[in-house]
Design an enzyme around this catalytic site. Sequence first.
Site, PDB file in Angstrom:
ATOM      1  N   GLY A 138     -35.943 -44.594  26.631  1.00 35.96           N
ATOM      2  CA  GLY A 138     -36.024 -43.301  25.988  1.00 35.96           C
ATOM      3  C   GLY A 138     -37.123 -42.404  26.520  1.00 35.96           C
ATOM      4  O   GLY A 138     -37.563 -41.491  25.818  1.00 35.96           O
ATOM      5  N   SER A 220     -29.888 -46.121  30.582  1.00 35.30           N
ATOM      6  CA  SER A 220     -30.352 -45.294  29.475  1.00 35.30           C
ATOM      7  C   SER A 220     -31.228 -44.157  30.008  1.00 35.30           C
ATOM      8  O   SER A 220     -30.755 -43.322  30.773  1.00 35.30           O
ATOM      9  CB  SER A 220     -31.078 -46.157  28.440  1.00 35.30           C
ATOM     10  OG  SER A 220     -31.289 -45.445  27.231  1.00 35.30           O
TER      11      SER A 220
END
Length: 540
Positions: A138, A220
């Site tokens: 993230g 991600s």
Amino acid sequence: MWTVLLISLAISPLAFGSLRVSRRDKGAHEDIVGATVQLDYGTFHGHEDEGSGIISFLGVRYADAPVGDLRWKAPVTPPSTQLNDVDATKFGNACIQATSTRVTSGTSEDCLFGNVYIPINTSPNDQLPILVWFHGGGFQSGSTHDVSPALLMSSSASPMIFVSFEYRLGPFGFLGGSQVHDDGALNAGLLDQRAALKWLQRYIGHFGGDSTKVTIWGQSAGAGSTMFHLIANGGDNEGLFRAAMGDSPSLNFMPTFDEEYDEDIFTQYAGFAGCGGRGSNTLRCLRSASANTLAMASSRVLAARTSTLFVFAPISDGSFIRERPVEAFKAGHFTRVPVLFGSNSDEGAGWSAGLRNPAANTSMPNATEDTVFNFINGQYATATRASIDRGFELYPLDTFDGSFSLQGQQMYGEARYICTAAMITGSVSQSQSGVAFQYHYDNPHLGSTHSSELQAFFGPSSDASQDDLDLFQAMREFYTSFVTSGTPSARNSSLAWERVNSPDGSSRILLHPAGVKMESMGDLSNRCTFWHGISNELQT
């Protein structure tokens, strides 16, 4: 879910037979790289592992420490200081995690290190292809330390080099605001990655690599990173890579650096760091603060924003990232290289349950449609209720057995990850000489949530069945053959992975333990059209 926990395997030397077979024997007259590599700023002494057939060079500095006056500045590479002899048998520091309340052991601001893994007996003249890994988390957490390329390298039909790099995280890498723009560098974490790729161009030949054969890969946030490198500088990759891959590419909220959203985060962060009320001197104050103070301030910002999963992430900076991804891919402003991207069936599962605001946590027993909107709005702050209400029509509650949790997770998973892979591959497929491959990972046995496919590459679960292991072997072969030859293929699979041939990302390969097959996007295409149709509102 931000840090992937991978299971270490005790692998016998026989498991790496294909790696040893793929290496050609060197004559006594031919030089090999060996475990010591001399660069112009230092001599690095790595570790040779006969069991795996790999020489690893860990903790190789690729830029100066971004501390003091270099905080929130573009990285300085190559390193400006002569390092002399360097023990490269252990990882360097990981970058400070945005969630940490202090600088923990093994992390530091001084974290711009890379790791290079080469086959034993590699010659400087071998000119091997290179796979570069950017970790996920993230843009707020994660490191290179929890992945080993041994399985990947042993599965490759042709020898290759694996490289991974740390990059600044959280506010150290992704703090916005006008002051950072005016006296620093926005998206410093992405600039770290770019500097690492430039370091690779300059030095990978010393390790036996070919700088013209670089493939970038990540998962991600790491896959989001490879996406950003495709559109950076208006689509000019500066010759830094010839192909890009991404597992679950993240399409995050991207306000411009001087919008109220980013300015508020800057002000809040500065206040928690004891630099509030300094006006134009705020950034100077932050550069003089201790690393522990800055870490505490970061954790306090995250704690104060109870509906948002990722506060610090790439933003529109008007220079390196000139356009948001949806806009850039629609306009064709991306570099023309082959791509391989994909996603998992249940990408959105579990995220909302981690939010501290019960009004945005769809796993609460009293969740409603309002809760789902609050969850989406917490990730895309400019989303309007009118637009999300239209979205609800595409995700009827009765198709989720009346579960707002399942409804919310599917909306978020598709908006952020699944449709992003389709957008990238569909757009590239329609470009001149566009080569794009898309996958859909679905594993009912081991799960198909975000990051669950990574065990195929870095270490299967102890619960993996033989069908799982066969699938994982094929996945490693698909990926490594794409790196070495440009075409994903698996030796024991009769199925040819077809290129994407439609703007919606069709067709894509279904990676399933019961067998692989090609499939279309189906109704998913309409839902992706909806999300990308409101990209200006969502600022994606």
